[in-house]
Scaffold this motif. Structure first.
Motif, PDB file in Angstrom:
ATOM      1  N   MET A 156     -41.448 -12.710 -51.314  1.00 49.03           N
ATOM      2  CA  MET A 156     -42.601 -12.515 -50.456  1.00 49.03           C
ATOM      3  C   MET A 156     -42.291 -11.392 -49.468  1.00 49.03           C
ATOM      4  SD  MET A 156     -44.367 -15.021 -47.702  1.00 49.03           S
ATOM      5  CE  MET A 156     -45.447 -16.025 -48.646  1.00 49.03           C
ATOM      6  N   GLY A 157     -43.241 -10.495 -49.262  1.00 54.19           N
ATOM      7  CA  GLY A 157     -43.058  -9.365 -48.363  1.00 54.19           C
ATOM      8  C   GLY A 157     -43.292  -9.741 -46.913  1.00 54.19           C
ATOM      9  N   LEU A 158     -43.138  -8.777 -46.076  1.00 53.54           N
ATOM     10  CA  LEU A 158     -43.415  -8.965 -44.656  1.00 53.54           C
ATOM     11  C   LEU A 158     -44.900  -9.247 -44.448  1.00 53.54           C
ATOM     12  CD1 LEU A 158     -41.320  -5.998 -43.202  1.00 53.54           C
ATOM     13  CD2 LEU A 158     -40.788  -8.420 -43.023  1.00 53.54           C
ATOM     14  N   PRO A 159     -45.260  -9.945 -43.373  1.00 52.91           N
ATOM     15  CA  PRO A 159     -46.667 -10.243 -43.128  1.00 52.91           C
ATOM     16  C   PRO A 159     -47.464  -9.006 -42.705  1.00 52.91           C
ATOM     17  CG  PRO A 159     -45.307 -11.085 -41.357  1.00 52.91           C
ATOM     18  CD  PRO A 159     -44.378 -10.566 -42.424  1.00 52.91           C
ATOM     19  N   TYR A 160     -46.777  -7.915 -42.427  1.00 53.41           N
ATOM     20  CA  TYR A 160     -47.467  -6.691 -42.055  1.00 53.41           C
ATOM     21  C   TYR A 160     -46.794  -5.523 -42.762  1.00 53.41           C
ATOM     22  CZ  TYR A 160     -43.515  -5.583 -39.079  1.00 53.41           C
ATOM     23  OH  TYR A 160     -42.264  -5.287 -38.632  1.00 53.41           O
ATOM     24  N   SER A 161     -47.488  -4.427 -42.785  1.00 55.40           N
ATOM     25  CA  SER A 161     -46.953  -3.223 -43.411  1.00 55.40           C
ATOM     26  C   SER A 161     -46.405  -2.306 -42.330  1.00 55.40           C
ATOM     27  CB  SER A 161     -48.063  -2.515 -44.177  1.00 55.40           C
ATOM     28  OG  SER A 161     -47.654  -1.216 -44.541  1.00 55.40           O
ATOM     29  N   SER A 162     -45.227  -1.773 -42.530  1.00 52.02           N
ATOM     30  CA  SER A 162     -44.674  -0.830 -41.556  1.00 52.02           C
ATOM     31  C   SER A 162     -45.482   0.467 -41.563  1.00 52.02           C
ATOM     32  CB  SER A 162     -43.203  -0.541 -41.854  1.00 52.02           C
ATOM     33  OG  SER A 162     -43.062   0.062 -43.125  1.00 52.02           O
ATOM     34  N   ARG A 163     -46.255   0.699 -42.617  1.00 50.17           N
ATOM     35  CA  ARG A 163     -47.099   1.890 -42.683  1.00 50.17           C
ATOM     36  C   ARG A 163     -48.316   1.770 -41.790  1.00 50.17           C
ATOM     37  NH1 ARG A 163     -49.177   2.990 -48.082  1.00 50.17           N
ATOM     38  NH2 ARG A 163     -49.775   4.965 -47.166  1.00 50.17           N
ATOM     39  N   THR A 164     -48.735   0.528 -41.447  1.00 48.46           N
ATOM     40  CA  THR A 164     -49.971   0.347 -40.676  1.00 48.46           C
ATOM     41  C   THR A 164     -49.828  -0.537 -39.446  1.00 48.46           C
ATOM     42  OG1 THR A 164     -50.633  -1.561 -41.987  1.00 48.46           O
ATOM     43  CG2 THR A 164     -51.400   0.607 -42.734  1.00 48.46           C
ATOM     44  N   LEU A 165     -48.729  -1.224 -39.295  1.00 49.74           N
ATOM     45  CA  LEU A 165     -48.516  -2.230 -38.244  1.00 49.74           C
ATOM     46  C   LEU A 165     -49.377  -3.474 -38.422  1.00 49.74           C
ATOM     47  CD1 LEU A 165     -48.129  -0.430 -34.793  1.00 49.74           C
ATOM     48  CD2 LEU A 165     -46.387  -1.557 -36.145  1.00 49.74           C
ATOM     49  N   LEU A 166     -50.168  -3.513 -39.472  1.00 54.72           N
ATOM     50  CA  LEU A 166     -51.059  -4.636 -39.746  1.00 54.72           C
ATOM     51  C   LEU A 166     -50.908  -5.056 -41.207  1.00 54.72           C
ATOM     52  CD1 LEU A 166     -54.320  -3.088 -38.244  1.00 54.72           C
ATOM     53  CD2 LEU A 166     -52.842  -4.744 -37.114  1.00 54.72           C
ATOM     54  N   SER A 167     -51.346  -6.266 -41.500  1.00 54.28           N
ATOM     55  CA  SER A 167     -51.410  -6.658 -42.902  1.00 54.28           C
ATOM     56  C   SER A 167     -52.606  -5.945 -43.539  1.00 54.28           C
ATOM     57  CB  SER A 167     -51.581  -8.171 -43.033  1.00 54.28           C
ATOM     58  OG  SER A 167     -52.859  -8.569 -42.560  1.00 54.28           O
ATOM     59  N   TYR A 168     -52.612  -5.855 -44.860  1.00 52.90           N
ATOM     60  CA  TYR A 168     -53.715  -5.195 -45.545  1.00 52.90           C
ATOM     61  C   TYR A 168     -55.041  -5.892 -45.229  1.00 52.90           C
ATOM     62  CZ  TYR A 168     -56.646  -3.241 -49.160  1.00 52.90           C
ATOM     63  OH  TYR A 168     -57.669  -2.621 -49.823  1.00 52.90           O
ATOM     64  N   GLY A 169     -55.022  -7.217 -45.192  1.00 50.42           N
ATOM     65  CA  GLY A 169     -56.238  -7.973 -44.876  1.00 50.42           C
ATOM     66  C   GLY A 169     -56.742  -7.681 -43.480  1.00 50.42           C
ATOM     67  N   LYS A 170     -55.831  -7.525 -42.538  1.00 49.99           N
ATOM     68  CA  LYS A 170     -56.228  -7.237 -41.156  1.00 49.99           C
ATOM     69  C   LYS A 170     -56.814  -5.831 -41.052  1.00 49.99           C
ATOM     70  CE  LYS A 170     -55.845  -9.827 -38.398  1.00 49.99           C
ATOM     71  NZ  LYS A 170     -56.804 -10.862 -37.974  1.00 49.99           N
ATOM     72  N   VAL A 171     -56.274  -4.885 -41.807  1.00 42.10           N
ATOM     73  CA  VAL A 171     -56.842  -3.529 -41.821  1.00 42.10           C
ATOM     74  C   VAL A 171     -58.284  -3.595 -42.315  1.00 42.10           C
ATOM     75  CG1 VAL A 171     -56.708  -1.226 -42.867  1.00 42.10           C
ATOM     76  CG2 VAL A 171     -54.620  -2.364 -42.099  1.00 42.10           C
ATOM     77  N   ARG A 172     -58.539  -4.380 -43.357  1.00 36.77           N
ATOM     78  CA  ARG A 172     -59.911  -4.542 -43.857  1.00 36.77           C
ATOM     79  C   ARG A 172     -60.813  -5.157 -42.794  1.00 36.77           C
ATOM     80  NH1 ARG A 172     -58.540  -7.410 -49.325  1.00 36.77           N
ATOM     81  NH2 ARG A 172     -58.446  -8.994 -47.743  1.00 36.77           N
ATOM     82  N   GLU A 173     -60.312  -6.175 -42.081  1.00 36.05           N
ATOM     83  CA  GLU A 173     -61.106  -6.803 -41.016  1.00 36.05           C
ATOM     84  C   GLU A 173     -61.443  -5.804 -39.916  1.00 36.05           C
ATOM     85  OE1 GLU A 173     -59.692 -10.465 -39.289  1.00 36.05           O
ATOM     86  OE2 GLU A 173     -58.781 -11.035 -41.201  1.00 36.05           O
ATOM     87  N   VAL A 174     -60.466  -5.008 -39.513  1.00 39.32           N
ATOM     88  CA  VAL A 174     -60.691  -3.998 -38.476  1.00 39.32           C
ATOM     89  C   VAL A 174     -61.716  -2.976 -38.959  1.00 39.32           C
ATOM     90  CG1 VAL A 174     -59.623  -2.124 -37.142  1.00 39.32           C
ATOM     91  CG2 VAL A 174     -58.441  -4.319 -37.382  1.00 39.32           C
ATOM     92  N   ALA A 175     -61.596  -2.546 -40.197  1.00 38.99           N
ATOM     93  CA  ALA A 175     -62.545  -1.572 -40.756  1.00 38.99           C
ATOM     94  C   ALA A 175     -63.963  -2.149 -40.761  1.00 38.99           C
ATOM     95  CB  ALA A 175     -62.120  -1.171 -42.160  1.00 38.99           C
ATOM     96  N   GLN A 176     -64.105  -3.400 -41.141  1.00 41.76           N
ATOM     97  CA  GLN A 176     -65.425  -4.039 -41.152  1.00 41.76           C
ATOM     98  C   GLN A 176     -65.987  -4.166 -39.744  1.00 41.76           C
ATOM     99  OE1 GLN A 176     -64.591  -7.689 -43.216  1.00 41.76           O
ATOM    100  NE2 GLN A 176     -64.706  -6.733 -45.245  1.00 41.76           N
ATOM    101  N   ALA A 177     -65.144  -4.542 -38.783  1.00 42.69           N
ATOM    102  CA  ALA A 177     -65.589  -4.653 -37.391  1.00 42.69           C
ATOM    103  C   ALA A 177     -66.019  -3.288 -36.854  1.00 42.69           C
ATOM    104  CB  ALA A 177     -64.478  -5.245 -36.520  1.00 42.69           C
ATOM    105  N   CYS A 178     -65.280  -2.250 -37.216  1.00 42.56           N
ATOM    106  CA  CYS A 178     -65.637  -0.890 -36.785  1.00 42.56           C
ATOM    107  C   CYS A 178     -66.969  -0.471 -37.393  1.00 42.56           C
ATOM    108  CB  CYS A 178     -64.543   0.095 -37.185  1.00 42.56           C
ATOM    109  SG  CYS A 178     -63.040  -0.080 -36.229  1.00 42.56           S
TER     110      CYS A 178
END
Length: 63
Positions: free
Chosen positions: A1-23
């Motif tokens: 299992m990987g880290l809960p977040y990506s070092s490329r984004t500081l967020l998990s992929y799911g959280k990036v999607r949530e932020v994009a939707q909120a934006c």
């Protein structure tokens, strides 16, 4: 299992999607992160979110 977040984004992929939707719902022009972002993180998040992603420390440092 990987880290809960990506070092490329500081967020998990799911959280990036949530932020994009909120934006999208808020018609946001940019996303400001309290955490400092590396240049790579800024570029990656800007691409993924479809709007500029910047850190608060970067904004405060620019005159």
């Amino acid at each position: 299992m990987g880290l809960p977040y990506s070092s490329r984004t500081l967020l998990s992929y799911g959280k990036v999607r949530e932020v994009a939707q909120a934006c999208d719902r808020a018609d946001a022009d940019a996303v400001i992160f309290l955490a400092s972002l590396t240049e790579r993180q800024q570029r990656t998040l800007t691409d993924m979110l479809g709007r500029p992603a910047v850190s608060l420390s970067h904004i405060l440092a620019v005159d």
